[in-house]
Write an enzyme that holds these catalytic residues in place. Sequence first.
Site, PDB file in Angstrom:
ATOM      1  N   ASP A 178      47.634  65.320  26.521  1.00 45.42           N
ATOM      2  CA  ASP A 178      49.032  65.624  26.764  1.00 45.42           C
ATOM      3  C   ASP A 178      49.164  65.873  28.257  1.00 45.42           C
ATOM      4  OD1 ASP A 178      51.728  66.564  26.320  1.00 45.42           O
ATOM      5  OD2 ASP A 178      51.074  67.222  24.334  1.00 45.42           O
ATOM      6  N   ASP A 280      54.837  64.394  28.436  1.00 41.50           N
ATOM      7  CA  ASP A 280      55.850  65.362  28.029  1.00 41.50           C
ATOM      8  C   ASP A 280      57.177  65.144  28.762  1.00 41.50           C
ATOM      9  OD1 ASP A 280      56.141  67.919  26.454  1.00 41.50           O
ATOM     10  OD2 ASP A 280      56.708  68.691  28.424  1.00 41.50           O
ATOM     11  N   GLU A 335      57.233  60.853  25.899  1.00 39.84           N
ATOM     12  CA  GLU A 335      58.109  61.666  25.053  1.00 39.84           C
ATOM     13  C   GLU A 335      59.457  61.676  25.765  1.00 39.84           C
ATOM     14  OE1 GLU A 335      59.097  66.003  23.246  1.00 39.84           O
ATOM     15  OE2 GLU A 335      58.631  65.650  25.328  1.00 39.84           O
ATOM     16  N   HIS A 406      54.482  69.164  16.646  1.00 36.82           N
ATOM     17  CA  HIS A 406      54.433  70.610  16.879  1.00 36.82           C
ATOM     18  C   HIS A 406      55.795  71.201  17.228  1.00 36.82           C
ATOM     19  CE1 HIS A 406      54.502  68.731  20.733  1.00 36.82           C
ATOM     20  NE2 HIS A 406      54.721  69.885  21.322  1.00 36.82           N
ATOM     21  N   ASP A 407      56.825  70.368  17.319  1.00 41.25           N
ATOM     22  CA  ASP A 407      58.162  70.841  17.703  1.00 41.25           C
ATOM     23  C   ASP A 407      59.144  70.853  16.540  1.00 41.25           C
ATOM     24  OD1 ASP A 407      57.508  71.197  20.375  1.00 41.25           O
ATOM     25  OD2 ASP A 407      58.153  69.183  20.964  1.00 41.25           O
TER      26      ASP A 407
HETATM   27  O1  TEU Z   1      59.444  68.960  24.064  1.00 45.63           O
HETATM   28  C1  TEU Z   1      60.629  68.505  24.596  1.00 45.63           C
HETATM   29  C2  TEU Z   1      61.898  68.699  23.865  1.00 45.63           C
HETATM   30  O2  TEU Z   1      62.960  68.432  24.417  1.00 45.63           O
HETATM   31  C3  TEU Z   1      62.008  69.165  22.498  1.00 45.63           C
HETATM   32  O3  TEU Z   1      61.268  68.463  21.604  1.00 45.63           O
HETATM   33  C4  TEU Z   1      61.892  70.664  22.432  1.00 45.63           C
HETATM   34  O4  TEU Z   1      60.893  71.110  21.586  1.00 45.63           O
HETATM   35  C5  TEU Z   1      63.149  71.278  21.893  1.00 45.63           C
HETATM   36  O5  TEU Z   1      63.718  70.498  20.962  1.00 45.63           O
HETATM   37  C6  TEU Z   1      64.075  71.623  23.019  1.00 45.63           C
HETATM   38  O6  TEU Z   1      65.355  71.230  22.781  1.00 45.63           O
HETATM   39  C7  TEU Z   1      58.307  68.947  24.859  1.00 45.63           C
HETATM   40  C8  TEU Z   1      57.143  69.536  24.099  1.00 45.63           C
HETATM   41  O7  TEU Z   1      56.849  68.727  22.983  1.00 45.63           O
HETATM   42  C9  TEU Z   1      57.467  70.942  23.717  1.00 45.63           C
HETATM   43  O8  TEU Z   1      56.480  71.532  22.927  1.00 45.63           O
HETATM   44  C10 TEU Z   1      57.644  71.712  24.999  1.00 45.63           C
HETATM   45  O9  TEU Z   1      58.049  73.016  24.699  1.00 45.63           O
HETATM   46  C11 TEU Z   1      58.665  71.072  25.923  1.00 45.63           C
HETATM   47  O10 TEU Z   1      58.476  69.676  26.052  1.00 45.63           O
HETATM   48  C12 TEU Z   1      58.545  71.635  27.300  1.00 45.63           C
HETATM   49  O11 TEU Z   1      57.341  71.265  27.880  1.00 45.63           O
END
Ligand code: TEU
Length: 628
Positions: A178, A280, A335, A406-407
Amino acid sequence: MMTRESTIGDLLKNPIGMDILSRLTQFAGVPARVIDNPLMRSIKLKRLPKIAPRAVDEALLDTLLALFNQDEGTEPARPSNGREWWKSAVVYQIYPRSFQDSNGDGVGDLRGIIDRLDYLQSLGVTALWLSPVYDSPNDDNGYDVRDYRKIMEEFGTMQDMDALLADLHARGMRLIMDLVVNHTSDEHAWFRASLADPDGPYGDYYIWRKGADSATPPNNWASHFSGPAWTYYPERGEWALHLFSKKQMDLNWENPAVRGDVYDIIKFWRDKGVDGFRLDVINFISKTTLADGNRTLGRLMGFFGVEHYFYGKRLHEFLRGLKENAFHDAFTIGETPGTGPEMNRLLTAQNRGELSTVFCFDHLDGPGRMRFDLYRYDLNHLKKCFIEYEGAYADVSWPTIFVENHDNPRMPGKIDPRPEYRARIAKLLAILLLTARGTVFLYQGQEIGMGNTAFADMSELSDVESLNRYKALCASVGAEQAWRRVLAGTRDHARTPMLWTDGKNAGFTEGEPWIRTGDASETNVAAQQADPDSVLNCCRALIRLRGAHSALVFGSFTPLNAGRRDLFCYEREEDGERWYIEANLSDRAQPRPALPAGASRVISNDPGGAEPGMLRPYEAAVYHIGRA
Ligand code: TEU
Ligand code: CA
């Protein structure tokens, strides 16, 4: 070139225009036909502020026109049909903090992952993606990097990392790291130097602005983790931008030295032999302007300011720089929250030299819904999205196929909260994923159908996003509603420890786990290993099948009976080898559509034997089509 004289019809032919429009209509829950009809198509854009003054003002029209014209005249996205390794990969995402603890401190670690490689290999996955393992103060569990060349102490050492990589490669498996380079931790040496010495070499590494005074941020942009996207630093008498938490400071990509340092970090990990990178929020790196975000747009999308950085003006240029100078032929998955299919084509078409593929999130929440809404997910939406991803679109933009990470909360419970359907839906999803045209990503625990957790109250949650959102929601809708919504959407559902056994702490740790452990009596790896009908063994069989039949990866994708609600059927075909997949997307039995001649059932989520002619609730199966 789009102007105020252009029409909505022209807009529907413009790549970014289409994406933004479909995004807005999806968020607003407006059906496509409301926009895509002859009457609407003839309307000139300059009339919009008059027709819909509350939605589109003159300033928004200008911003949007600039966006629509941004990619004018650039290299068009062309199809490609290479067979790169990553296209047929089945990637397993590990959230290291919650996978396996090896030393009893309650936190998963790299040694823990190494100890589980036999398991992962026997599952059949061909690559691992590790959520960040770099040194970090863990404000956002590693997505706030303090040192890109050091391993987080809780996770182990660089020797452990080297050992993991060597062990994976010895098994013919690949490693995807990542890479979080839209922002760094505020504890990163660059930020400390930037704060201390505005005129020094790091002074311009972040996005600093004056603002009217120490109480008024430079613009109205919102942080994705609640509150304003700016923090005031009296040391510099300036505000610094952070699109995420207060400890995740956005890097200034306009500065060539920043880009050079990022190239060096990538080279460092490439030299170690890392095979790919998950980037990311990579579409956020270019901020077109720092102007105020449009309020209407902001309310629809959830955050003020997104139109200035979802599709930043220099994004393509920065991505090409990364590929030419650092990634070269490494696998890259962007992403890219907020981009739509047309932008994704531009980002991933091989001839344009930007990214290998992107994560598109269109299918994760229903139309007009977001993660913190209380609702049941309708699988017909997944069907609609998968049909879009896997058809001709995939010739240009090879998709990523996933439903968990994980989100996001676990998917089966979102579709149907009844426990008796959990395993069946988990298998249905596995069938759709592992027979799809795209690179498949499974998230740890998905292969055993792990569920969401009945957290008791806020004290059991740990995620910075949830904590901040709860506070913000309390102020607007009150504590009770706030808790209900946070519980529906919290990312912690996906971050509870992996359930290995029904023993102490589910076999995750000998110590005190860092976050509440789910109910291992419902599902755990040990029990599922022994059960031929388990989700685990279903996944294993599907992965093996996919690995043995390239038609399931590269073959054509043809939906059948596509107009029939609650039913998802399709055929995959390559060089005369044919597969047929059927799935009942609802909790009601329904007549089974006629099977293709010569179809024989190979894998299903209903080994009890289906009633002839009827599909049972959520029944799904894969058939091989032999000579009739
Ligand atoms: O996530 C980015 C992101 O915009 C979303 O998926 C977030 O989890 C949430 O919905 C905010 O609106 C990435 C990573 O996957 C996440 O774990 C991190 O927290 C984020 O970036 C910041 O680095
Ligand atoms: Ca540990």
